[in-house]
Design a protein around this motif. Structure first.
Motif: not given
Length: 757
Positions: A747-754
């Protein structure tokens, strides 16, 4: 006007000027609406096009000149940044004129109010100028027909025009043979012109090759950074690291010792709001760009960083998220029905905060501008999306009238909205006046990212309910983001037109709705980026739709189609709905077209076919800039790492002028949207942007690009937006596909942070 020029830029000579103001006998003032006016000789830049051996060109109207050898010159008054507008608009005019495309030369218009708006953003170049360009072409055609009719002594109704030839059925003549006579004809009444039927189009709707391609391929194109002027010096500018910072002291001793450095100049900043003013800074002037940049590194500066020095994006994100829970600063936007009652009866309830961070434009070519100031006049060359705004900003910065400023438009190495802010043009003009010699200002990539007009960070809280039949029964939304308006004046709440981009104009058939916006103060220069607020709103709406479909245990495609309800035209939920500057009666928001693009994109992606284990499909639809776009993403998930395999898109943008360029725009939009979904993020600490180049501000690279498939819906109604609408549905389609593949719900971009991507 200065005698200085750059490669492949020419101006009207004396003979052309006399003919343009004399023998042509007609002109056009393009405004809203179109009106006839006295003839004007409008300066133009020849950037590219076929060379003509004829010296003499005769002006038929503001946008068309005809040479004695039959060459047709067509003005493009919009900026070329890779979208193909220097082909598209002339293509429309040439078709209506009956010209042979092989005998057309495209001229770049300078900043001039006679052209109407030259602000090349908002996906409106073709949308707003399709009909005017057709009328300009038809007017030129009628002048040729009148000339032929008089020459042959027949009724004008007997004269046909096609591919540079006129005929009455017995005789024929070329444009060249009739040029002088046609130029003496009066401009016909634009409102009584008979335009071509679609079946008679030669170029409109056809994949015409770009007029600029030879220059691009051969490396001959002149971009802003390529401009060379006699006796020019080069500037590299150190700006306040925090918005609104003021310079305290300068130690330039070591900078001046660098070989090639000529001087150090202070640029006086303006008080906030920032608007398009040059930022407070110190410019190192040198004989070449490299020396200027090296000298800049040696500067020793002290700054008063001002009120924004404590701004940190991590804490700011928390402020945005917390704002949804407070009554203070809450502004009711729209209410319908009883949302609380519907939530209490819900079979399924989904609630979440959907977050998109600050984003940078990061166009391939950073800002660059060159300027000459002499005798109270300024002449600039710039990769600008908005030459008229540049003209006004330069005039305001120098304290002269806009009529004393000439703006030449070069090619743009991308823009995405950044180059419609002419602060960098003002910098060049200010330095040219201070130094008394031609100056080029070149921004580095670090300058570009750290001093951008950032796309607003946005936190959208949504909550929705579904009944046992899979119907959305209630929708509650709260939006929190700093407004673009803050860049131009006091603004602690987003503007209505920003919220018109997906927050309240979602198309779902929902009986109970409650929407609020939050008061949020800005601490950075906030600007528009390709698709603007549609990006976070499409992410929030599209993600929630994916979650609701899963909660209701429904196929996502069927859920989207069901939620759109009966075929109808969406009625605005607010009285001041902007509809992208167009009347909603002319451009209705039709759910039937929304359903059609969803069904087509799912068919193209083989949505209903058996799926491999660990491979998910995600769907999103969004309406922006009057165009309908649906996207399907295909993502593989191995339990640890997602891999974006493919993106499918379908766009319905009304009448398309050049499908080849529209396809390219959509392909570019898929890459742009992928960057936003997967990688891109600007963060701040102590008021300063932490990223400086592509090692920190990550974009999609060639090896990371998915397979891309796009389809253009054939339509006969007025053209709609193209450049921006492809971007917003990409991110929600990707996160929906990841969740569908068994991966986490992001739910919080970007995906690279997850996840590792």
């Amino acid at each position: 006007m200065s005698k200085h020029s750059i490669q492949e830029i020419s101006q009207l000579n004396r003979r052309q000027f006399l003919q343009a103001t004399g023998i042509a006998g007609s002109g056009l003032l393009l405004g809203a609406p179109l009106a006839q006016a006295a003839p004007k000789a409008v300066p133009m830049d020849l950037i590219s096009g076929a060379d003509s051996s004829a010296e003499d060109f005769l002006r038929l109207n503001l946008f068309v000149e005809l040479a004695l050898d039959g060459t047709v010159r067509i003005v493009c008054h919009r900026s070329e940044m890779g979208q193909g507008i220097r082909t598209g608009l002339p293509q429309v005019l040439a078709d209506e004129m009956g010209a042979d495309w092989n005998k057309v030369q495209v001229i770049q218009g300078q900043a001039n109010k006679e052209y109407g708006s030259q602000n090349t953003d908002g996906s409106r170049s073709v949308r707003n100028f399709y009909l005017p360009m057709r009328k300009m072409g038809a007017a030129a055609r009628e002048m040729l027909r009148q000339a032929a009719a008089k020459k042959w002594g027949v009724s004008v109704d007997r004269i046909s025009v096609d591919k540079h030839q006129l005929s009455d059925g017995k005789r024929s003549a070329s444009f060249a043979e009739l040029a002088s006579l046609a130029a003496q004809e009066a401009l016909p009444n634009l409102d009584k012109l008979k335009l071509k039927a679609k079946k008679d189009f030669n170029y409109i709707g056809k994949p015409v090759s770009g007029v600029d391609m030879p220059e691009f391929i051969q490396g001959k194109a002149t971009f802003g950074v390529d401009v060379q002027l006699p006796d020019m010096v080069h500037a590299s500018i150190e700006r306040s690291p925090v918005m609104g910072g003021k310079l305290i002291s300068v130690d330039d001793k070591e900078a001046l010792a660098v070989a090639g450095v000529l001087a150090v100049e202070k640029i006086q900043g303006k008080p906030l709001p920032a608007a398009f003013n040059a930022l407070e800074g110190v410019a190192v002037i040198a004989s070449n760009t490299w020396a200027a940049q090296q000298g800049r590194k040696k500067l020793k500066l002290q700054w008063d960083l001002g009120a924004n020095k404590t701004h940190g994006s991590k804490e700011y994100d928390q402020i945005l998220a917390a704002s949804h829970e407070k009554d203070e600063g809450s502004l009711h936007l729209y209410e319908q029905g009883d949302v609380k009652a519907a939530f209490a009866k819900a079979a399924h309830l989904v609630e979440g905060n959907y977050h998109v961070p600050y984003l940078a434009h990061a166009s391939m070519e950073p800002p660059a501008a060159s300027a000459i100031y002499k005798d109270g006049r300024c002449e600039v060359w710039a990769c600008t999306q908005t030459p008229q705004s540049a003209q006004r900003q330069v005039a305001a910065s120098l304290g002269i009238n806009p009529e004393q400023v000439t703006v030449h438009v070069t090619y743009l190495g991308g823009g995405f909205g950044r180059k419609s802010k002419p602060d960098f043009v003002a910098e060049a003009a200010l330095l040219a006046k201070q130094l008394g010699k031609p100056v080029k200002v070149t921004w580095s990539r670090e300058d570009d990212i750290r001093h951008d007009y950032l796309h607003a960070v946005c936190d959208t809280q949504l909550k929705a309910s579904v009944d046992k039949g899979g119907n959305i029964t209630a929708w509650q939304g709260s939006a929190a983001f700093p407004s673009i308006g803050s860049t131009f004046g006091p603004a602690d709440s987003m503007a209505g037109w920003e919220l018109d981009q997906g927050f309240h104009d979602f198309p779902f058939d929902v009986p109970n709705v409650a929407l609020k916006r939050r008061k949020i103060n800005a601490h950075m220069r906030i600007g528009w980026l390709r698709s603007v607020i549609n990006i976070p709103m499409a992410f929030a709406n599209g993600s929630l739709m994916g979650e609701l479909a899963a909660a209701a245990n429904m196929d996502a495609k069927e859920f989207w189609l069901k939620s759109l309800g009966p075929d109808r035209n969406i009625k605005p939920r607010v009285d001041s709905y902007s509809n992208y500057g167009n009347k909603i009666e002319q451009y209705p928001y039709e759910t039937a077209r929304a359903k059609a693009v969803i069904e087509r994109v799912c068919k193209n992606a083989k949505w209903d076919a058996p799926r491999e284990k660990g491979v998910g499909f995600g769907l999103a639809y969004h309406y922006s800039f009057l165009a309908h776009v649906a996207v399907v993403a295909k993502v593989a998930w191995d339990g640890n790492t997602p891999k974006l395999l493919a993106l499918y898109s379908v766009i319905d943008a009304g009448q398309v002028v050049n499908p080849d360029r529209v396809k390219s725009q959509m392909e570019g939009a898929m890459i742009f949207g992928t960057s936003i979904a997967m990688y891109s993020e600007i963060t701040t600490l102590n008021g300063q942007v932490e990223q400086g180049n592509f090692d920190g501000y990550r974009l999609t690279r060639m090896n990371e690009s998915p397979d891309i498939h796009t389809e253009i819906v054939e339509a006969d109604d007025a053209p709609r937006g193209v450049g921006e609408p492809g971007v917003p549905p990409v991110a929600p389609a990707i996160v929906n596909a990841l969740a569908n593949a068994g991966g986490p719900r992001i739910r919080k971009l970007p995906i690279a942070n997850h996840l590792t991507v």
